[in-house]
Design a protein around this motif. Sequence first.
Motif, mmCIF file in Angstrom:
data_model
loop_
_atom_site.group_PDB
_atom_site.id
_atom_site.type_symbol
_atom_site.label_atom_id
_atom_site.label_comp_id
_atom_site.label_asym_id
_atom_site.label_seq_id
_atom_site.Cartn_x
_atom_site.Cartn_y
_atom_site.Cartn_z
ATOM 1 N N VAL A 178 -31.312 -25.429 24.853
ATOM 2 C CA VAL A 178 -30.909 -26.102 26.081
ATOM 3 C C VAL A 178 -29.705 -25.344 26.634
ATOM 4 C CG1 VAL A 178 -29.436 -27.699 24.791
ATOM 5 C CG2 VAL A 178 -30.169 -28.286 27.099
ATOM 6 N N THR A 179 -29.642 -25.239 27.943
ATOM 7 C CA THR A 179 -28.549 -24.498 28.572
ATOM 8 C C THR A 179 -27.252 -25.287 28.457
ATOM 9 O OG1 THR A 179 -30.063 -23.462 30.149
ATOM 10 C CG2 THR A 179 -27.706 -23.422 30.682
ATOM 11 N N ARG A 180 -26.303 -24.726 27.718
ATOM 12 C CA ARG A 180 -25.010 -25.371 27.519
ATOM 13 C C ARG A 180 -24.042 -25.044 28.663
ATOM 14 N NH1 ARG A 180 -21.700 -29.134 26.142
ATOM 15 N NH2 ARG A 180 -19.903 -28.612 24.850
ATOM 16 N N PHE A 181 -23.935 -23.764 28.997
ATOM 17 C CA PHE A 181 -23.056 -23.336 30.085
ATOM 18 C C PHE A 181 -23.782 -22.302 30.938
ATOM 19 C CE2 PHE A 181 -19.869 -24.571 26.828
ATOM 20 C CZ PHE A 181 -19.231 -25.576 27.549
ATOM 21 N N LYS A 182 -23.698 -22.485 32.245
ATOM 22 C CA LYS A 182 -24.299 -21.533 33.169
ATOM 23 C C LYS A 182 -23.473 -20.253 33.236
ATOM 24 C CE LYS A 182 -26.185 -25.285 35.996
ATOM 25 N NZ LYS A 182 -26.195 -25.918 37.347
ATOM 26 N N ALA A 183 -24.026 -19.251 33.907
ATOM 27 C CA ALA A 183 -23.366 -17.941 33.966
ATOM 28 C C ALA A 183 -21.987 -18.025 34.613
ATOM 29 C CB ALA A 183 -24.251 -16.953 34.715
ATOM 30 N N ILE A 184 -21.861 -18.793 35.687
ATOM 31 C CA ILE A 184 -20.582 -18.901 36.374
ATOM 32 C C ILE A 184 -19.541 -19.585 35.491
ATOM 33 C CG2 ILE A 184 -21.281 -21.052 37.481
ATOM 34 C CD1 ILE A 184 -18.877 -18.349 38.865
ATOM 35 N N GLU A 185 -19.997 -20.532 34.661
ATOM 36 C CA GLU A 185 -19.079 -21.208 33.748
ATOM 37 C C GLU A 185 -18.598 -20.253 32.661
ATOM 38 O OE1 GLU A 185 -20.201 -25.773 33.300
ATOM 39 O OE2 GLU A 185 -21.966 -24.493 33.014
ATOM 40 N N ARG A 186 -19.527 -19.461 32.142
ATOM 41 C CA ARG A 186 -19.136 -18.490 31.121
ATOM 42 C C ARG A 186 -18.218 -17.418 31.709
ATOM 43 N NH1 ARG A 186 -24.624 -18.521 30.367
ATOM 44 N NH2 ARG A 186 -24.821 -16.270 30.596
ATOM 45 N N PHE A 187 -18.460 -17.042 32.944
ATOM 46 C CA PHE A 187 -17.591 -16.061 33.598
ATOM 47 C C PHE A 187 -16.161 -16.596 33.704
ATOM 48 C CE2 PHE A 187 -15.500 -14.736 37.567
ATOM 49 C CZ PHE A 187 -15.369 -13.381 37.313
ATOM 50 N N MET A 214 -20.961 -20.117 24.535
ATOM 51 C CA MET A 214 -20.290 -19.222 25.470
ATOM 52 C C MET A 214 -20.775 -17.784 25.361
ATOM 53 S SD MET A 214 -18.332 -20.364 27.707
ATOM 54 C CE MET A 214 -17.642 -21.968 28.158
ATOM 55 N N GLY A 215 -21.649 -17.523 24.390
ATOM 56 C CA GLY A 215 -22.230 -16.195 24.282
ATOM 57 C C GLY A 215 -23.419 -16.048 25.222
ATOM 58 N N SER A 216 -24.539 -16.635 24.829
ATOM 59 C CA SER A 216 -25.740 -16.603 25.664
ATOM 60 C C SER A 216 -25.805 -17.784 26.621
ATOM 61 C CB SER A 216 -26.981 -16.607 24.775
ATOM 62 O OG SER A 216 -27.059 -17.826 24.036
ATOM 63 N N GLY A 217 -25.050 -18.834 26.314
ATOM 64 C CA GLY A 217 -25.111 -20.047 27.133
ATOM 65 C C GLY A 217 -26.166 -21.020 26.669
ATOM 66 N N GLU A 218 -27.007 -20.624 25.700
ATOM 67 C CA GLU A 218 -28.090 -21.452 25.193
ATOM 68 C C GLU A 218 -27.773 -21.914 23.766
ATOM 69 O OE1 GLU A 218 -30.851 -22.276 26.977
ATOM 70 O OE2 GLU A 218 -30.048 -21.163 28.697
ATOM 71 N N VAL A 219 -27.968 -23.191 23.490
ATOM 72 C CA VAL A 219 -27.748 -23.721 22.147
ATOM 73 C C VAL A 219 -29.014 -24.424 21.673
ATOM 74 C CG1 VAL A 219 -25.266 -23.993 22.447
ATOM 75 C CG2 VAL A 219 -26.793 -25.876 23.080
#
Length: 398
Positions: A154-163, A359-364
């Motif tokens: 499941v997507t934990r953090f989107k790309a903009i959040e990780r950025f 915070m790596g791939s954004g997927e957990v």
Amino acid sequence: MRVLFWLLVCLTMGLPVTAQTTADRSSTGGAQTLADIMARQNGEDVDDTFRRDNTGDPSQAATADQQLGTRGGISDPEFWRALRYGSADVRVSAGGEVATVLVQDGGMSWLAFRAGPLRQYGGWLLLGTLALLAVFYLLRGKIRINGDRTGRTVTRFKAIERFGHWLVAGSFILLGLTGLITLFGRVLIAPYLGKEVNATLLELSKWVHNNVAWAFIVGLVIIFVMWVAHNFPSRTDLVWIAQAGGIIGSKHPPAKKFNAGQKVIFWSVILFGASISITGVSLLFPYELPLFAKSFAIANDIGLSGLLGLGELPAALAPQEEMQLAQLWHAILAFVLMAIIVAHIYIGSIGMEGAYDAMGSGEVDEVWAKQHHSLWLEDIQQGQKAKIAPSSDASPAD
């Protein structure tokens, strides 16, 4: 300046405020006594008004045709005391107000605090944090995922959040390292690698620190806008705190997108980071953005300074004094935030299995999400079901 430094020490170290020593100087005609000298050598506060106010009396000056009349009633020692305490009538042809400060006595107090308590307590804070985390890891080990991974993520953090996260994290690490080099270089680098190496590292650190700071400020704004709505306290946090977040013990309390521990990290980064940023900008532009004189004036007006037993704080400070106080406050908060971030890095890396994936791939994995953020996972799954559920007024196809 002594009162201001004690204010910083008392607020951050929890030390009591020491009253100034008042000595009987009647036997010396108002001059300093041996007790004054010994008190200063012992680091005690001394009432120095006997020197501060002893800067001559122009109204008692002799006329020009009398002996020493052209001195205006001020001797050389009195003149230098006036320069030291900033009460001399100084006029300059260029440089503005800052150029009128010829002697800034508080610089020695700032240097002593920076070279002493700041290095000592700041260094022990970081080393102590690392030691405690090492002991905790040996006793608790890595927090493992209960059961096998499902392979469904499941997507934990989107790309903009990780950025935004990595912009803050990366810039803060650079700022922390360059700040430590600036503070400890003279005692840890120069004696072993030489003064030239230390000077080169200091020059590079200064350039990196001054420029990377803007990335940190931008990152703070990004994560605040994206995550502030998820970080307000809730009743769920009480359960998480009561069960120690599953970090101690085997329970896994329910949590939304951010648990209570992560909320503490978030607000620490936002509040401490904002204060560090403001004082940093003030250090870059000290004559355009003075902070402490205005803050002290407000503290006096609302009675806060009296409540803390500090008396009337100075509402007028020279630019040098502003920079000294800003640098100390900047460094003290930076040490505290570094200790907090070190603990955050531990949990997000070796301390908890699967945490870095967020915070790596954004997927957990769903198992990890259910174990650590079950309420958030339920919201995500309900949202997905709502998207794929057929409409109630849909008719079957022919």
